[in-house]
Scaffold this active site. Structure first.
Site, PDB file in Angstrom:
ATOM      1  CG  ASP A   1     -13.480 -56.396 -12.047  1.00  0.00           C
ATOM      2  OD1 ASP A   1     -12.552 -56.866 -11.365  1.00  0.00           O
ATOM      3  OD2 ASP A   1     -13.795 -55.197 -12.019  1.00  0.00           O
TER       4      ASP A   1
ATOM      5  CE  LYS B   1     -10.160 -54.316 -11.137  1.00  0.00           C
ATOM      6  NZ  LYS B   1     -11.398 -53.815 -10.579  1.00  0.00           N
TER       7      LYS B   1
ATOM      8  CB  CYS C   1     -12.920 -52.167 -13.879  1.00  0.00           C
ATOM      9  SG  CYS C   1     -13.642 -52.097 -12.220  1.00  0.00           S
TER      10      CYS C   1
END
Length: 195
Positions: A14, A106, A139
């Protein structure tokens, strides 16, 4: 020893503008601080011949594939987070996906949830994982705990190439991960480690 790095993958999670740049409503302030260390971790991984997995969000512009608690960002009056092709979905400056890398999209916290990550890693004979990115309680943690559940023998989280909303939250989550056998080196310690 160098051959062992070929069985280790670096996951970069991310590190996208929507999660780091000040103009984003979901930006993590500490995210900017770790960018240089993530860039360096990628450089080291490339030197070692490791597989680099770029874990990113590229959500549907209407929010049909996002978590329920994030759907309010996708109304007409809100900024859409991590939408495919948007400026915010791009990696932060200094990070570049190369042809030999693997890009994984994702839609939930864990890089393993409803993705092909485990199959890709198995096909590449990857046994060990090194985790970087944001954010630690979400995450990072979910990906790490799934990796532990899937019996990856060695999972490491580079402590100064990951971040959370506060140092206390970051440390508490690292403590929990250490308690299930996850290694938590600094970037310097990891860069000096043998495979």
């Amino acid at each position: 020893m160098a051959e062992d790095w070929k069985h280790t993958a670096l996951l970069v999670i991310d590190m996208q503008k929507d999660f780091i740049e000040d103009w984003s409503p979901v930006a993590l302030k500490a995210g900017k601080d770790i960018v240089p260390n993530v860039v360096k971790a990628v450089e080291i991984a490339r030197e070692r011949g490791m597989l680099i997995v770029w874990v990113v969000r590229e959500n549907d512009p209407l929010g049909r594939d996002v978590e329920l608690f994030r759907r309010h960002y996708y109304t007409e009056r809100k900024i859409k987070i991590g939408c495919k092709g948007s400026e915010g979905a791009a990696l932060v400056d200094g990070l570049v996906i190369k042809e030999e890398d693997y890009k994984l999209v994702k839609t939930r916290f864990s890089a393993f949830f409803a993705t092909h990550l485990h199959s890709v890693l198995q096909a590449a004979a990857i046994h060990n994982l090194v985790i970087t990115g944001i954010q630690t309680p979400n995450c990072i943690r979910q990906t790490v705990f799934d990796a532990v559940s899937l019996d990856y023998p060695k999972v490491s989280v580079i402590v100064d190439a990951t971040a959370a909303a506060t140092p206390d939250v970051h440390q508490a989550n690292l403590f929990d991960m250490e308690n299930v056998g996850v290694a938590t080196p600094t970037l310097q310690e990891w860069s000096e480690a043998k495979a």
